[in-house]
Design a protein around this motif. Structure first.
Motif, PDB file in Angstrom:
ATOM      1  N   SER A 272       7.057  51.503 -33.493  1.00  0.00           N
ATOM      2  CA  SER A 272       7.556  50.682 -34.598  1.00  0.00           C
ATOM      3  C   SER A 272       9.066  50.797 -34.732  1.00  0.00           C
ATOM      4  CB  SER A 272       6.868  51.063 -35.917  1.00  0.00           C
ATOM      5  OG  SER A 272       7.116  52.419 -36.250  1.00  0.00           O
ATOM      6  N   ALA A 273       9.617  51.985 -34.480  1.00  0.00           N
ATOM      7  CA  ALA A 273      11.073  52.159 -34.535  1.00  0.00           C
ATOM      8  C   ALA A 273      11.748  51.358 -33.428  1.00  0.00           C
ATOM      9  CB  ALA A 273      11.428  53.637 -34.407  1.00  0.00           C
ATOM     10  N   GLN A 274      11.164  51.359 -32.221  1.00  0.00           N
ATOM     11  CA  GLN A 274      11.734  50.597 -31.115  1.00  0.00           C
ATOM     12  C   GLN A 274      11.716  49.099 -31.407  1.00  0.00           C
ATOM     13  OE1 GLN A 274       9.161  52.188 -28.039  1.00  0.00           O
ATOM     14  NE2 GLN A 274      10.820  53.398 -27.159  1.00  0.00           N
ATOM     15  N   ILE A 275      10.622  48.630 -31.986  1.00  0.00           N
ATOM     16  CA  ILE A 275      10.507  47.200 -32.290  1.00  0.00           C
ATOM     17  C   ILE A 275      11.519  46.800 -33.353  1.00  0.00           C
ATOM     18  CG2 ILE A 275       9.016  45.458 -33.347  1.00  0.00           C
ATOM     19  CD1 ILE A 275       6.649  46.895 -31.967  1.00  0.00           C
ATOM     20  N   GLU A 276      11.645  47.595 -34.394  1.00  0.00           N
ATOM     21  CA  GLU A 276      12.553  47.234 -35.483  1.00  0.00           C
ATOM     22  C   GLU A 276      14.015  47.307 -35.054  1.00  0.00           C
ATOM     23  OE1 GLU A 276      13.412  48.588 -40.089  1.00  0.00           O
ATOM     24  OE2 GLU A 276      11.377  48.360 -39.331  1.00  0.00           O
ATOM     25  N   MET A 277      14.372  48.286 -34.214  1.00  0.00           N
ATOM     26  CA  MET A 277      15.760  48.405 -33.765  1.00  0.00           C
ATOM     27  C   MET A 277      16.152  47.283 -32.817  1.00  0.00           C
ATOM     28  SD  MET A 277      16.650  52.395 -33.042  1.00  0.00           S
ATOM     29  CE  MET A 277      18.192  51.908 -32.265  1.00  0.00           C
ATOM     30  N   ASN A 278      15.224  46.880 -31.937  1.00  0.00           N
ATOM     31  CA  ASN A 278      15.496  45.865 -30.917  1.00  0.00           C
ATOM     32  C   ASN A 278      16.685  46.244 -30.030  1.00  0.00           C
ATOM     33  OD1 ASN A 278      14.869  43.465 -29.578  1.00  0.00           O
ATOM     34  ND2 ASN A 278      16.396  42.315 -30.741  1.00  0.00           N
ATOM     35  N   MET A 279      16.936  47.538 -29.898  1.00  0.00           N
ATOM     36  CA  MET A 279      17.969  48.073 -29.017  1.00  0.00           C
ATOM     37  C   MET A 279      17.420  49.359 -28.409  1.00  0.00           C
ATOM     38  SD  MET A 279      21.379  47.541 -31.377  1.00  0.00           S
ATOM     39  CE  MET A 279      22.576  47.825 -30.071  1.00  0.00           C
ATOM     40  N   VAL A 280      17.947  49.739 -27.262  1.00  0.00           N
ATOM     41  CA  VAL A 280      17.448  50.929 -26.575  1.00  0.00           C
ATOM     42  C   VAL A 280      18.187  52.172 -27.051  1.00  0.00           C
ATOM     43  CG1 VAL A 280      17.195  52.077 -24.347  1.00  0.00           C
ATOM     44  CG2 VAL A 280      16.779  49.607 -24.542  1.00  0.00           C
ATOM     45  N   ALA A 281      17.420  53.157 -27.510  1.00  0.00           N
ATOM     46  CA  ALA A 281      17.978  54.473 -27.826  1.00  0.00           C
ATOM     47  C   ALA A 281      17.784  55.349 -26.594  1.00  0.00           C
ATOM     48  CB  ALA A 281      17.293  55.077 -29.043  1.00  0.00           C
ATOM     49  N   GLU A 282      18.874  55.565 -25.840  1.00  0.00           N
ATOM     50  CA  GLU A 282      18.782  56.269 -24.567  1.00  0.00           C
ATOM     51  C   GLU A 282      18.168  57.667 -24.711  1.00  0.00           C
ATOM     52  OE1 GLU A 282      19.161  55.080 -21.678  1.00  0.00           O
ATOM     53  OE2 GLU A 282      20.996  53.925 -21.395  1.00  0.00           O
ATOM     54  N   GLY A 283      18.385  58.297 -25.863  1.00  0.00           N
ATOM     55  CA  GLY A 283      17.900  59.654 -26.059  1.00  0.00           C
ATOM     56  C   GLY A 283      16.391  59.773 -25.974  1.00  0.00           C
ATOM     57  N   TYR A 284      15.677  58.695 -26.297  1.00  0.00           N
ATOM     58  CA  TYR A 284      14.215  58.733 -26.230  1.00  0.00           C
ATOM     59  C   TYR A 284      13.749  59.017 -24.807  1.00  0.00           C
ATOM     60  CZ  TYR A 284       9.389  57.181 -25.952  1.00  0.00           C
ATOM     61  OH  TYR A 284       8.041  57.130 -25.696  1.00  0.00           O
ATOM     62  N   TYR A 285      14.339  58.351 -23.841  1.00  0.00           N
ATOM     63  CA  TYR A 285      13.974  58.565 -22.439  1.00  0.00           C
ATOM     64  C   TYR A 285      14.613  59.847 -21.898  1.00  0.00           C
ATOM     65  CZ  TYR A 285      12.654  53.674 -22.920  1.00  0.00           C
ATOM     66  OH  TYR A 285      12.079  52.507 -23.354  1.00  0.00           O
ATOM     67  N   ALA A 286      15.837  60.124 -22.339  1.00  0.00           N
ATOM     68  CA  ALA A 286      16.582  61.280 -21.821  1.00  0.00           C
ATOM     69  C   ALA A 286      15.883  62.595 -22.150  1.00  0.00           C
ATOM     70  CB  ALA A 286      17.997  61.284 -22.385  1.00  0.00           C
ATOM     71  N   VAL A 287      15.310  62.696 -23.333  1.00  0.00           N
ATOM     72  CA  VAL A 287      14.728  63.985 -23.735  1.00  0.00           C
ATOM     73  C   VAL A 287      13.552  64.356 -22.846  1.00  0.00           C
ATOM     74  CG1 VAL A 287      13.098  63.107 -25.488  1.00  0.00           C
ATOM     75  CG2 VAL A 287      14.069  65.398 -25.711  1.00  0.00           C
ATOM     76  N   GLN A 288      12.807  63.376 -22.367  1.00  0.00           N
ATOM     77  CA  GLN A 288      11.713  63.681 -21.453  1.00  0.00           C
ATOM     78  C   GLN A 288      12.248  64.191 -20.117  1.00  0.00           C
ATOM     79  OE1 GLN A 288       9.167  60.409 -20.139  1.00  0.00           O
ATOM     80  NE2 GLN A 288       7.410  61.788 -20.134  1.00  0.00           N
ATOM     81  N   SER A 289      13.323  63.566 -19.615  1.00  0.00           N
ATOM     82  CA  SER A 289      13.914  63.996 -18.349  1.00  0.00           C
ATOM     83  C   SER A 289      14.465  65.417 -18.444  1.00  0.00           C
ATOM     84  CB  SER A 289      15.031  63.029 -17.940  1.00  0.00           C
ATOM     85  OG  SER A 289      14.502  61.761 -17.591  1.00  0.00           O
ATOM     86  N   ILE A 290      15.216  65.693 -19.509  1.00  0.00           N
ATOM     87  CA  ILE A 290      15.811  67.025 -19.663  1.00  0.00           C
ATOM     88  C   ILE A 290      14.718  68.075 -19.866  1.00  0.00           C
ATOM     89  CG2 ILE A 290      17.310  68.452 -21.103  1.00  0.00           C
ATOM     90  CD1 ILE A 290      18.842  66.501 -19.359  1.00  0.00           C
ATOM     91  N   TYR A 291      13.713  67.734 -20.644  1.00  0.00           N
ATOM     92  CA  TYR A 291      12.599  68.663 -20.880  1.00  0.00           C
ATOM     93  C   TYR A 291      11.891  68.995 -19.557  1.00  0.00           C
ATOM     94  CZ  TYR A 291       8.397  70.633 -23.074  1.00  0.00           C
ATOM     95  OH  TYR A 291       7.364  71.461 -23.451  1.00  0.00           O
ATOM     96  N   GLU A 292      11.672  67.970 -18.719  1.00  0.00           N
ATOM     97  CA  GLU A 292      11.014  68.196 -17.433  1.00  0.00           C
ATOM     98  C   GLU A 292      11.890  69.048 -16.514  1.00  0.00           C
ATOM     99  OE1 GLU A 292       8.003  67.392 -16.366  1.00  0.00           O
ATOM    100  OE2 GLU A 292       7.425  66.506 -18.281  1.00  0.00           O
ATOM    101  N   LEU A 293      13.196  68.761 -16.462  1.00  0.00           N
ATOM    102  CA  LEU A 293      14.103  69.564 -15.642  1.00  0.00           C
ATOM    103  C   LEU A 293      14.116  71.015 -16.090  1.00  0.00           C
ATOM    104  CD1 LEU A 293      17.220  67.204 -15.258  1.00  0.00           C
ATOM    105  CD2 LEU A 293      15.663  67.941 -13.439  1.00  0.00           C
ATOM    106  N   ASN A 294      14.017  71.224 -17.388  1.00  0.00           N
ATOM    107  CA  ASN A 294      14.128  72.576 -17.918  1.00  0.00           C
ATOM    108  C   ASN A 294      12.864  73.413 -17.701  1.00  0.00           C
ATOM    109  OD1 ASN A 294      15.811  74.528 -19.224  1.00  0.00           O
ATOM    110  ND2 ASN A 294      14.508  74.333 -21.041  1.00  0.00           N
ATOM    111  N   LYS A 295      11.789  72.791 -17.251  1.00  0.00           N
ATOM    112  CA  LYS A 295      10.598  73.575 -16.924  1.00  0.00           C
ATOM    113  C   LYS A 295      10.892  74.559 -15.805  1.00  0.00           C
ATOM    114  CE  LYS A 295       6.989  70.350 -18.435  1.00  0.00           C
ATOM    115  NZ  LYS A 295       5.863  69.481 -17.996  1.00  0.00           N
ATOM    116  N   LYS A 296      11.789  74.169 -14.889  1.00  0.00           N
ATOM    117  CA  LYS A 296      12.177  75.060 -13.802  1.00  0.00           C
ATOM    118  C   LYS A 296      13.310  75.989 -14.211  1.00  0.00           C
ATOM    119  CE  LYS A 296      10.820  72.005  -9.991  1.00  0.00           C
ATOM    120  NZ  LYS A 296      11.294  71.285  -8.775  1.00  0.00           N
TER     121      LYS A 296
END
Length: 329
Positions: A272-296
């Motif tokens: 719902s936040a993504q739909i209402e903003m109608n803009m990309v919040a890069e941090g949403y995708y970035a946090v998954q990448s950083i979290y995955e990298l930090n597993k190692k």
């Protein structure tokens, strides 16, 4: 006249086209929508973003043919959301960027591959790292449109190339400086969006300025620990490309990541936040990448972990921030 290709039709791409074209560079501007291209050719402004900015079509050449746009320029600026960069470039031959300087204005990572944009360009299109640059702030597109004093840092492995690009950007309201820390700048730009999400969530949960100050202070240590683990190098993280970019993203009314986080803190679902903003919040995708990298890496990153658990594991923001506040100092 320098010829620059700009790939992307969003607010940051629009701001960069404004800066470069007003400095009399010839801009070949790729936009995905034919309707937007025709609108720009007719009315001289982007109908979707920063629509108050008027462009001189003697210098700005909008087009939907990406290969033609890139072929016409020596500099290529990538300014599409990181989540869509693979899709946007998917049909390009591997040698598309041969002999060109590629500048990433994307403050995110390639989802799934957990790669920096510059690493992706080097791997996918064989762009040598000597031909790769990144743009860092602190700088919001909306303030560029208003011609408020702004500062840019150009990260690179080749100071002379970075300085040449800085010269294309400098004007009465933009100062640009080179810095030889391409990887550190790029990772910091990714992580500051995650911290801005956390600041927005905190605001949505009605935490005050005192808490946010502690949150941002702790965030700088978190960023430092991560950078030291993944890309060790001496860095003055109090510089504008690091701390400055973090502060403007964490506090500004124009920060889409802070806005997105604020909505999550107020109880919005991610969708719902993504739909209402109608803009990309890069941090949403970035946090998954950083979290995955930090597993190692196993770096202590309580803020990143909290944001990840809220956005991807659907842990209650109120519950997660009660845990987080005990870990901050």
């Amino acid at each position: 006249m320098e010829k620059v290709a700009v790939i992307g039709g969003g607010s940051w791409a629009t701001a960069l086209v404004k800066i470069l074209s007003e400095n009399k560079s010839e801009i070949h501007w790729w936009m995905r929508s034919e309707q937007d291209v025709q609108h720009l050719r007719t009315y001289r402004h982007n109908p979707r973003y920063l629509s108050q900015v008027s462009f001189d079509l003697d210098y700005v050449k909008p087009d939907t043919d990406m290969q033609a746009v890139i072929a016409a320029a020596g500099w290529v600026i990538l300014a599409v959301p990181a989540a869509f960069v693979e899709q946007a470039l998917s049909n390009l031959p591997q040698d598309t960027f041969a002999g060109k300087v590629v500048v990433s204005a994307i403050k995110g990572m390639v989802p799934g591959q957990n790669m920096l944009i510059t690493d992706y360009m080097e791997s996918r299109f064989l762009v040598p790292n000597s031909h790769l640059l990144v743009i860092a702030g602190p700088c919001h597109a909306e303030e560029v449109a208003l011609e408020k004093q702004s500062y840019l840092t150009i990260g690179s492995h080749e100071p002379e190339t970075a300085e040449q690009f800085c010269q294309l950007l400098r004007n009465r309201y933009v100062k640009a400086n080179p810095l030889d820390d391409l990887d550190g700048i790029e990772y910091c730009a990714v992580m500051k969006n995650i911290i801005a999400l956390a600041c927005g969530i905190a605001r949505g949960l009605n935490f005050g300025d005192n808490f946010q100050a502690v949150l941002v202070s702790n965030a700088m240590f978190e960023i430092e620990r991560f950078l030291d683990a993944i890309m060790p190098q001496h860095r003055a993280l109090s510089g504008s490309a690091y701390l400055g970019d973090l502060l403007v993203t964490a506090y500004s009314q124009f920060s889409r990541n802070r806005t997105f986080g604020n909505m999550i803190g107020h109880g919005y679902t991610v969708k719902s936040a993504q739909i209402e903003m109608n803009m990309v919040a890069e941090g949403y995708y970035a946090v998954q990448s950083i979290y995955e990298l930090n597993k190692k890496l196993q770096v202590d990153m309580p803020i990143t972990k909290a944001v990840y658990l809220i956005l991807y594991e659907r842990i209650s923001p109120a519950v997660e921030f009660e845990i987080l506040k005990e870990k901050l100092k």
